[in-house]
Design a protein around this motif. Structure first.
Motif, PDB file in Angstrom:
ATOM      1  N   GLY A  86      61.778  -4.624  97.973  1.00 21.51           N
ATOM      2  CA  GLY A  86      62.001  -4.560  96.536  1.00 21.51           C
ATOM      3  C   GLY A  86      61.264  -5.681  95.838  1.00 21.51           C
ATOM      4  O   GLY A  86      60.656  -6.545  96.480  1.00 21.51           O
ATOM      5  N   THR A  87      61.349  -5.682  94.519  1.00 19.16           N
ATOM      6  CA  THR A  87      60.639  -6.689  93.740  1.00 19.16           C
ATOM      7  C   THR A  87      61.421  -7.986  93.588  1.00 19.16           C
ATOM      8  O   THR A  87      60.877  -8.992  93.134  1.00 19.16           O
ATOM      9  CB  THR A  87      60.317  -6.151  92.328  1.00 19.16           C
ATOM     10  N   ALA A  88      62.704  -7.962  93.957  1.00 22.03           N
ATOM     11  CA  ALA A  88      63.549  -9.147  93.875  1.00 22.03           C
ATOM     12  C   ALA A  88      64.546  -9.111  95.024  1.00 22.03           C
ATOM     13  O   ALA A  88      64.699  -8.086  95.698  1.00 22.03           O
ATOM     14  CB  ALA A  88      64.277  -9.192  92.528  1.00 22.03           C
ATOM     15  N   ALA A  89      65.233 -10.216  95.242  1.00 26.43           N
ATOM     16  CA  ALA A  89      66.272 -10.262  96.264  1.00 26.43           C
ATOM     17  C   ALA A  89      67.366  -9.262  95.894  1.00 26.43           C
ATOM     18  O   ALA A  89      67.554  -8.948  94.713  1.00 26.43           O
ATOM     19  CB  ALA A  89      66.839 -11.669  96.356  1.00 26.43           C
ATOM     20  N   PRO A  90      68.099  -8.736  96.883  1.00 23.87           N
ATOM     21  CA  PRO A  90      69.104  -7.701  96.600  1.00 23.87           C
ATOM     22  C   PRO A  90      70.088  -8.085  95.492  1.00 23.87           C
ATOM     23  O   PRO A  90      70.449  -7.240  94.671  1.00 23.87           O
ATOM     24  CB  PRO A  90      69.828  -7.542  97.937  1.00 23.87           C
ATOM     25  N   LEU A  91      70.497  -9.331  95.451  1.00 22.02           N
ATOM     26  CA  LEU A  91      71.449  -9.785  94.444  1.00 22.02           C
ATOM     27  C   LEU A  91      70.959  -9.525  93.020  1.00 22.02           C
ATOM     28  O   LEU A  91      71.749  -9.287  92.110  1.00 22.02           O
ATOM     29  CB  LEU A  91      71.727 -11.286  94.635  1.00 22.02           C
ATOM     30  N   HIS A  92      69.654  -9.527  92.811  1.00 21.37           N
ATOM     31  CA  HIS A  92      69.082  -9.410  91.471  1.00 21.37           C
ATOM     32  C   HIS A  92      68.558  -8.011  91.139  1.00 21.37           C
ATOM     33  O   HIS A  92      67.952  -7.826  90.084  1.00 21.37           O
ATOM     34  CB  HIS A  92      67.961 -10.436  91.299  1.00 21.37           C
ATOM     35  N   LEU A  93      68.759  -7.058  92.025  1.00 16.07           N
ATOM     36  CA  LEU A  93      68.277  -5.701  91.767  1.00 16.07           C
ATOM     37  C   LEU A  93      69.322  -4.879  91.028  1.00 16.07           C
ATOM     38  O   LEU A  93      70.525  -5.083  91.199  1.00 16.07           O
ATOM     39  CB  LEU A  93      67.919  -5.007  93.087  1.00 16.07           C
ATOM     40  N   ARG A  94      68.857  -3.943  90.241  1.00 20.97           N
ATOM     41  CA  ARG A  94      69.756  -3.023  89.538  1.00 20.97           C
ATOM     42  C   ARG A  94      70.025  -1.824  90.434  1.00 20.97           C
ATOM     43  O   ARG A  94      69.438  -0.758  90.270  1.00 20.97           O
ATOM     44  CB  ARG A  94      69.135  -2.589  88.223  1.00 20.97           C
ATOM     45  N   LEU A  95      70.908  -2.062  91.392  1.00 20.42           N
ATOM     46  CA  LEU A  95      71.310  -1.035  92.343  1.00 20.42           C
ATOM     47  C   LEU A  95      72.826  -0.912  92.305  1.00 20.42           C
ATOM     48  O   LEU A  95      73.510  -1.777  91.755  1.00 20.42           O
ATOM     49  CB  LEU A  95      70.879  -1.418  93.768  1.00 20.42           C
ATOM     50  N   ARG A  96      73.324   0.131  92.931  1.00 21.46           N
ATOM     51  CA  ARG A  96      74.770   0.272  93.077  1.00 21.46           C
ATOM     52  C   ARG A  96      75.308  -0.985  93.760  1.00 21.46           C
ATOM     53  O   ARG A  96      74.671  -1.536  94.657  1.00 21.46           O
ATOM     54  CB  ARG A  96      75.094   1.485  93.944  1.00 21.46           C
ATOM     55  N   ASP A  97      76.491  -1.422  93.340  1.00 25.34           N
ATOM     56  CA  ASP A  97      77.062  -2.644  93.907  1.00 25.34           C
ATOM     57  C   ASP A  97      77.219  -2.561  95.424  1.00 25.34           C
ATOM     58  O   ASP A  97      76.916  -3.520  96.132  1.00 25.34           O
ATOM     59  CB  ASP A  97      78.418  -2.956  93.268  1.00 25.34           C
ATOM     60  N   ASP A  98      77.686  -1.404  95.926  1.00 30.15           N
ATOM     61  CA  ASP A  98      77.901  -1.283  97.368  1.00 30.15           C
ATOM     62  C   ASP A  98      76.589  -1.349  98.139  1.00 30.15           C
ATOM     63  O   ASP A  98      76.507  -1.964  99.204  1.00 30.15           O
ATOM     64  CB  ASP A  98      78.693  -0.021  97.717  1.00 30.15           C
ATOM     65  N   LEU A  99      75.536  -0.780  97.605  1.00 31.31           N
ATOM     66  CA  LEU A  99      74.226  -0.822  98.260  1.00 31.31           C
ATOM     67  C   LEU A  99      73.646  -2.228  98.197  1.00 31.31           C
ATOM     68  O   LEU A  99      73.140  -2.752  99.194  1.00 31.31           O
ATOM     69  CB  LEU A  99      73.263   0.180  97.616  1.00 31.31           C
ATOM     70  N   ARG A 100      73.731  -2.852  97.038  1.00 29.90           N
ATOM     71  CA  ARG A 100      73.195  -4.211  96.868  1.00 29.90           C
ATOM     72  C   ARG A 100      73.873  -5.165  97.867  1.00 29.90           C
ATOM     73  O   ARG A 100      73.215  -5.995  98.501  1.00 29.90           O
ATOM     74  CB  ARG A 100      73.404  -4.676  95.433  1.00 29.90           C
ATOM     75  N   THR A 101      75.177  -5.006  98.044  1.00 27.01           N
ATOM     76  CA  THR A 101      75.909  -5.852  98.981  1.00 27.01           C
ATOM     77  C   THR A 101      75.449  -5.614 100.407  1.00 27.01           C
ATOM     78  O   THR A 101      75.192  -6.551 101.164  1.00 27.01           O
ATOM     79  CB  THR A 101      77.423  -5.572  98.877  1.00 27.01           C
ATOM     80  N   ARG A 102      75.315  -4.356 100.800  1.00 27.70           N
ATOM     81  CA  ARG A 102      74.883  -4.027 102.166  1.00 27.70           C
ATOM     82  C   ARG A 102      73.493  -4.599 102.452  1.00 27.70           C
ATOM     83  O   ARG A 102      73.265  -5.174 103.508  1.00 27.70           O
ATOM     84  CB  ARG A 102      74.834  -2.513 102.393  1.00 27.70           C
ATOM     85  N   LEU A 103      72.577  -4.429 101.515  1.00 30.03           N
ATOM     86  CA  LEU A 103      71.208  -4.908 101.730  1.00 30.03           C
ATOM     87  C   LEU A 103      71.155  -6.427 101.861  1.00 30.03           C
ATOM     88  O   LEU A 103      70.272  -6.966 102.517  1.00 30.03           O
ATOM     89  CB  LEU A 103      70.295  -4.424 100.601  1.00 30.03           C
ATOM     90  N   GLY A 104      72.111  -7.107 101.246  1.00 23.07           N
ATOM     91  CA  GLY A 104      72.168  -8.563 101.342  1.00 23.07           C
ATOM     92  C   GLY A 104      72.827  -9.071 102.609  1.00 23.07           C
ATOM     93  O   GLY A 104      72.764 -10.260 102.914  1.00 23.07           O
TER      94      GLY A 104
END
Length: 170
Positions: A120-138
């Motif tokens: 992605g263009t930014a770390a998972p914490l800063h992406l506009r993704l679903r909260d559950d997905l953003r957490t998993r990717l991190g």
């Protein structure tokens, strides 16, 4: 009379060997170890600006897995079916349905022992993704892919020209 161009240039596939690492030596080592099976991480997230080499590295991982006779797939803009190694590029452009698919794929890969590579263009914490997905990717390894310095860009250009059969002076 017009002249036709023949597309006879060799197709150079992305590999770890033709990636100019620059400040990304640790990342390159982590990817090699993950593919060798000496890492317990099921997900590695790469982020960085356009042109930093994220796509090259994801494709290099898929090519290395295929060379090892593993099932591997690279996708950009959609979530593919599961394989031993799955690379999903530009995750920040996935729509809501694809984000749900990626969340489910993450869980499948974790349960099956597969390897999921995401960029992605930014770390998972800063992406506009679903909260559950953003957490998993991190949860997995997260690496910033650093752009090359001017000297490293010159080295990359010389290396690429050499692989195409050209010799460039310094």
């Amino acid at each position: 009379m017009s002249q036709l161009l023949l597309d006879i240039a060799p197709d150079i596939k992305p590999t770890f060997d033709n990636f100019v690492a620059g400040q990304n030596l640790e990342l390159l080592s982590a990817l090699r170890h993950a593919l060798a099976g000496s890492s317990s991480e099921c997900c590695i997230f790469l982020w960085g600006e356009t042109g930093s080499g994220k796509s090259h590295l994801l494709q290099a991982c898929v090519n290395a897995a295929l060379d090892q006779q593993l099932g591997a797939v690279y996708a950009r803009g959609y979530v593919p079916q599961t394989a031993a190694v799955v690379a999903v590029d530009d995750v920040d452009y996935l729509d809501d349905a694809a984000q749900i698919e990626l969340f489910n794929l993450y869980n499948q890969m974790r349960d099956s022992g597969g390897m999921l590579l995401v960029s992605g263009t930014a770390a998972p914490l800063h992406l506009r993704l679903r909260d559950d997905l953003r957490t998993r990717l991190g949860w997995g390894l997260v690496y910033q892919v650093h752009v090359l310095s001017d000297e490293e860009k010159a080295q990359a250009l010389i290396q690429h020209a050499h692989s195409c059969g050209f010799l460039l002076p310094q």
